[in-house]
Design a protein around this motif. Structure first.
Motif, PDB file in Angstrom:
ATOM      1  N   TYR A 144       0.806  -1.170  -0.073  1.00  0.00           N
ATOM      2  CA  TYR A 144       0.141   0.031  -0.141  1.00  0.00           C
ATOM      3  C   TYR A 144       1.083   1.204  -0.024  1.00  0.00           C
TER       4      TYR A 144
ATOM      5  N   PRO B 151      -0.034   3.458  -4.872  1.00  0.00           N
ATOM      6  CA  PRO B 151       0.314   2.043  -4.251  1.00  0.00           C
ATOM      7  C   PRO B 151       0.846   1.160  -5.005  1.00  0.00           C
TER       8      PRO B 151
ATOM      9  N   ASN C  18       3.654   3.806  -2.200  1.00  0.00           N
ATOM     10  CA  ASN C  18       4.034   4.169  -3.426  1.00  0.00           C
ATOM     11  C   ASN C  18       5.503   3.766  -3.735  1.00  0.00           C
TER      12      ASN C  18
ATOM     13  N   LYS D 125       0.726  -1.937  -5.229  1.00  0.00           N
ATOM     14  CA  LYS D 125      -0.115  -2.979  -5.161  1.00  0.00           C
ATOM     15  C   LYS D 125      -0.894  -2.821  -6.758  1.00  0.00           C
TER      16      LYS D 125
END
Ligand code: ATP
Ligand code: MG
Length: 504
Positions: free
Chosen positions: A95, A142, A97, A144
């Protein structure tokens, strides 16, 4: 004149309960060389790398750095001595960056305050990524939300940000596409010219020639030999790795294709990455989908499997419409998926091999609802034998297996669920030559038994070697279709990049 090594490993041994992962291993690394570590899954490559990095403490043996004996008690020690790694597994905080991940725990501060200088952090992250020809990666969202290839690039950027003298790259290109590999190799060559020593773990033989200087072969935790790249032919090298003679890689049994197993009509997703895909897959058939990373192949697999909801189009499984149904529903109807990112979606890493093997087939294996540990173990042991998974037992957590052996557990899971339509997304990523051939043979056997296989792979050679039919996908649509032996590697490669005109 022989160069002095910067790193020397003598007689290194490391055991885990039930496994001697390293058995008196010898290794040395020179400044400005790419030293490739090769061997089958579980040979001990990652373990050796982790000992050098300070992540594991060896049981016996010595590590010398610039002629001095060192004992690292943690990776921090290793970093302090200029040794950094890009791990086989992605290690980022999902979560945060890209910039936050690269500078995690050593964020630049605004002078005179304890506040993080986000602007500088973003600027520095961008600069490193630009030097990797990845300036287009969004460093503000993020990680992800980025795909695996981009996440891998951020891992590499993070390693470079330490300005290291030794870099360990453990299967760095496993998730990169051909288009991304060459710029990455350029980067590695630049590091080599600066005198950095590079330890390079890879299962892709063509890379040894493209980037390697010397090769060290490990087998079952033992040191086999160190040689110069080119000293032996590929076949002899493979024989050193597997300790036996290897003849043919791709074997396909001739078999009848009977009846439709899977069909999509004008499938599209909500993100605009799948834009009207129509494919069919018959029983007994292996169909490959060739395309570059970002062509939308994995996104299409996710729609079919019900992980993402389609924005339009239809999906039929054995003639029955399953559009928009949940994964649990399509699994019940015979669909299986080997995901691209097996760590995230394919396995419960902390659970045992036995448990993972029956994870999606609990109801059929234990119809009474009562789980028998003994039966569970027996089933898992059967698949360990069938797939030649290398592990001392089936009760240990899958997290302790080497990458290739984890993949075999995912395959066992779908086999035990008796799936008859299986999507293999990058099935041999990170898998050694021997295991690759076992997985190819297994796919062939499944097809011969009448199962339908959809194979997504960035290794064009294996798509061509294994598929009865190949779809070419570009920018979310199917731009071409070719039959087995109808097209050369070069033609398909060009079609992947340019679109269908090339194939006509
Ligand atoms: N933390 C651990 N606990 C227990 N066993 C382990 C652990 N790490 C590795 N092993 C075992 O040590 C052996 C060597 O594993 P290692 O990960 O070094 O192999 P590898 O050569 O990197 O394989 P791959 O190519 O599949 O990544 C394997 O049998 C593995 O199961
Ligand atoms: Mg490994």
């Amino acid at each position: 004149m022989e160069q002095q090594p910067i790193l020397t490993v003598r007689d290194l041994s490391k055991s885990f309960p039930g496994v001697r992962a390293l058995d008196r291993v010898e290794f040395d690394l020179r400044a400005g060389e790419v030293h490739v570590l090769v061997g089958e899954n579980g040979a001990g490559k990652s373990t050796l790398a982790k000992c050098i990095l300070g992540m594991y403490q060896p049981d016996e043996g010595e590590i010398h750095l610039h002629g001095e004996k060192v004992c690292f008690s943690s990776p921090k020690d290793g970093i302090a001595h200029g040794i950094v790694a890009v791990y086989q597994e992605l290690t980022m905080v999902p979560y945060l960056n890209a910039a936050q991940n690269i500078f995690l725990n050593r964020e630049p501060l605004i002078r005179g305050t304890g506040l993080i200088n986000h602007r500088k952090m973003q600027r520095d992250a961008k600069a490193i990524l630009a030097s990797l020809s990845c300036a287009d990666i969004d460093t503000k969202i993020p990680v992800k939300l980025l795909d695996v290839a981009q996440q891998q690039m951020i891992e590499i950027a993070k390693a470079l940000s330490f300005k290291p003298r030794i870099i360990v790259l453990d299967e760095p290109t496993a998730s990169l596409s051909e288009r991304e590999i060459e710029p990455f190799f350029e980067q590695v060559r630049m590091l080599r010219e600066q005198g950095i020593g590079i330890i390079y773990v890879s299962h892709r033989m063509q890379e040894y020639h493209r980037i390697g200087d010397r090769i060290t072969v490990l087998r079952d935790g033992k040191f086999i030999r160190t040689l110069d790249v080119g000293e032996l032919g590929d076949e002899e090298l493979v024989n050193l790795m597997v300790g036996r003679d290897i003849s043919q890689v791709y074997v396909r049994t001739k078999n009848e294709h009977s009846g439709e197993a899977l069909r999509t009509e004008e499938l599209r997703d909500h993100k605009g990455r799948v834009n009207g895909c129509s494919i069919t897959l018959n029983r007994g058939e292996i169909v490959g989908i060739a395309g570059l990373v970002g062509a939308g192949r994995t996104e299409m697999a996710r729609l079919i499997f019900g992980i993402d909801k389609p924005a339009g189009g239809k999906i039929f499984l054995h003639g029955k419409e399953v559009t928009g149904k949940a994964p649990s529903y399509v699994v019940k109807n015979g669909l299986g998926l080997l995901p691209e990112d097996r760590k995230r979606y394919g396995l419960a890493l902390k659970s045992s091999i036995a448990w993972n093997t029956v994870a999606v087939s609990l109801k059929s294996v234990f119809p009474s609802g009562i789980v028998s540990e003994r039966k569970n173990r027996k089933i898992a042991e059967e698949y360990v034998r069938l797939l030649k998974t290398s592990t001392p037992d089936v009760v240990r957590p899958v997290s302790q297996l080497s990458g290739g052996n984890q993949q075999k557990v995912v395959i066992a899971k779908w086999l035990s669920a008796k799936s008859d339509v299986i999507i293999f997304d990058e099935p041999t990523r990170g898998i050694d030559v021997g295991a690759k051939m076992e997985i190819y043979a297994l796919m062939d056997r499944l097809a011969a038994e009448g199962k339908a296989i959809l194979m997504i792979s960035s290794e064009l050679q294996e798509v061509i070697g294994m598929s009865d039919r190949i779809y070419i996908m570009k920018d979310g649509t199917i731009t071409g279709e070719v039959m087995r032996n109808e097209c050369s590697l070069e033609e398909i490669g060009r079609a992947m990049v340019l679109g269908k005109e090339v194939l006509a």
